[in-house]
Design an enzyme around this catalytic site. Structure first.
Site, short mmCIF file in Angstrom:
data_model
loop_
_atom_site.label_atom_id
_atom_site.label_comp_id
_atom_site.label_asym_id
_atom_site.label_seq_id
_atom_site.Cartn_x
_atom_site.Cartn_y
_atom_site.Cartn_z
N CYS A 314 0.82 -1.22 0.00
CA CYS A 314 0.00 0.00 0.00
C CYS A 314 0.85 1.27 0.00
CB CYS A 314 -0.98 -0.01 1.18
SG CYS A 314 -0.21 0.06 2.81
N HIS A 368 -2.88 0.97 6.82
CA HIS A 368 -3.16 0.94 5.38
C HIS A 368 -3.35 2.36 4.86
CE1 HIS A 368 -4.34 -0.79 1.61
NE2 HIS A 368 -5.54 -0.23 1.63
N GLU A 380 -5.98 1.47 -4.42
CA GLU A 380 -5.20 0.90 -3.33
C GLU A 380 -4.55 -0.41 -3.74
OE1 GLU A 380 -7.42 -0.66 -0.06
OE2 GLU A 380 -8.92 -1.61 -1.35
#
Length: 406
Positions: A314, A368, A380
């Site tokens: 990420c 994240h 993402e």
């Protein structure tokens, strides 16, 4: 489920009603009309099938929840490792810098000592080897010459004292740098230990996630088979439709951000940079998630479970995308969170970073990050086993957003 029950009920009704005409047309003892017990049995099968559908849906929902929990745990562990790796790199730089300063301090101390030794030898030659009383009476210049020499000696002694102090000061500085180097070395060792511990923990978390993904995938397949070919086909069609919708949405979003990477007239620099970051990220839709993967040059092979996968994690994806917009970010959600001002969710612009945490009141639990697109969507790199995708930002673990500053 209502449609499935209706279909099943219709099938049962057909099976029950079909023998009736045969009975009326050809009355025979061998082909009796279904009794009330048989009808009740058929209806019971329908009810059992409906109950099985409900139980299966509950199991699948529970399995999906477990996958989400494991994905969060694995992502948090990976980002902790990214942070410890960054801290280790910084401690290694600090140790090298401290060693360089220590070496320079030692060199200066040796130069000062050498100068003091040379000066001492000179002083010895100028002020010893003769009797001072005799020198005062019969030496060069007589008593006046002696006084002149004495004044010169006093000056030299003061210079010697000053040089001794410089030697002591140089030694003190060298000692300070020596302690700093030792402290930096100790921190490097501690950082190495923390990084290895974080790496091991992350490996275990990802391994648990992957094992659960496989287990739950097999469980889903078993449950889908238990519901029969019709429902399995419906599930496949649903998944195919979802994939098609995701692909269509991805193309739509990509097209909406298509165009030149140069700012349009009237755009602010931050708006233009955000758009550039979005386009850069959307370029890699469908790229595999790779733990530790991603550089400013693009996808890369990661570490541990990501060692054989070329892709992004990420924070690797966000680092890459914003580098294309001219803003350098670390490969870690911890520092990306503080890379610019925090933006209210209702004021998000394309390119803003959106963060997710286990505890939405504590930024220290961020695990994240994604890149905001528009209308509540982000791009993402989600978790091991998945691919770079477009998804909603509205999750229970959304903690906030940051607009990276150049």
């Amino acid at each position: 489920m209502a449609l499935r029950l209706a279909a099943l009920s219709s099938s049962v009704a057909i099976c029950v009603s079909m023998p009736a005409p045969a009975v009326s047309a050809h009355p025979a003892a061998s082909d009796p009309a279904p009794g009330a017990g048989e009808v009740e049995h058929s209806e019971q099968q329908v009810r059992e099938r409906a109950a099985e559908v409900g139980r299966t849906k509950a199991k699948l929902a529970q399995a999906d929840g477990e996958l989400d929990r494991l994905a969060v745990a694995a992502a948090a562990a990976v980002e902790r490792y990214n942070g410890e790796r960054l801290k280790l790199q910084r401690s290694q730089h600090a140790y090298r810098d401290a060693l360089a300063r220590l070496a320079e301090a030692n060199r200066r101390m040796e130069e000062t000592r050498a100068g003091l030794a040379s000066f001492a030898a000179q002083l010895y030659r100028n002020n010893t080897g003769y009797d001072q009383i005799s020198s005062a009476l019969v030496g060069d210049g007589g008593p006046q010459g002696f006084m002149d020499r004495a004044a010169m000696v006093e000056v030299l002694v003061k210079r010697r004292t000053a040089m001794v102090r410089r030697v002591e000061a140089s030694k003190t500085v060298a000692d300070v740098f020596r302690r700093q180097a030792q402290k930096a070395l100790d921190e490097q060792g501690a950082a190495t230990k923390r990084a290895e511990e974080a790496r091991r923990f992350a490996q275990e978390a990802v391994a648990r996630q992957q094992a659960s993904v496989q287990r739950i995938k097999e469980e889903k397949q078993r449950l889908e088979r238990s519901l029969g070919n019709a429902q399995a086909r419906a599930a496949r069609l649903k998944r195919a439709r979802e994939r098609a919708l995701e692909k269509a949405e991805a193309h739509k979003v990509r097209d909406s951000f298509a165009g030149s990477g140069h700012p349009a007239e009237g755009q602010t620099t931050s708006v233009a940079r955000g758009a550039i970051a979005v386009r850069a990220a959307l370029k890699w839709l469908g790229t595999p998630y790779s733990w530790g993967g991603g550089t400013t040059a693009g996808p890369s092979y990661g570490v541990a479970q990501g060692a054989g996968i070329r892709g992004f994690d990420c924070s690797g994806l966000t680092m890459y995308a914003w580098d294309k917009a001219g803003v350098r970010l670390d490969h870690w959600t911890g520092t990306q969170w503080t890379s610019g001002p925090h933006i209210p969710i209702d004021s998000l612009r394309p390119g803003d970073l959106v963060f997710f945490a286990r505890d939405t009141s504590d930024p220290g639990t961020i695990h994240h990050v994604g890149i905001y697109l528009d209308k509540g969507q982000m791009v993402e790199a989600p978790y091991t086993g998945a691919r770079v995708r477009i998804s909603s930002i509205y999750r229970s673990d959304l903690i906030g957003a940051t607009r990276p500053a150049g």
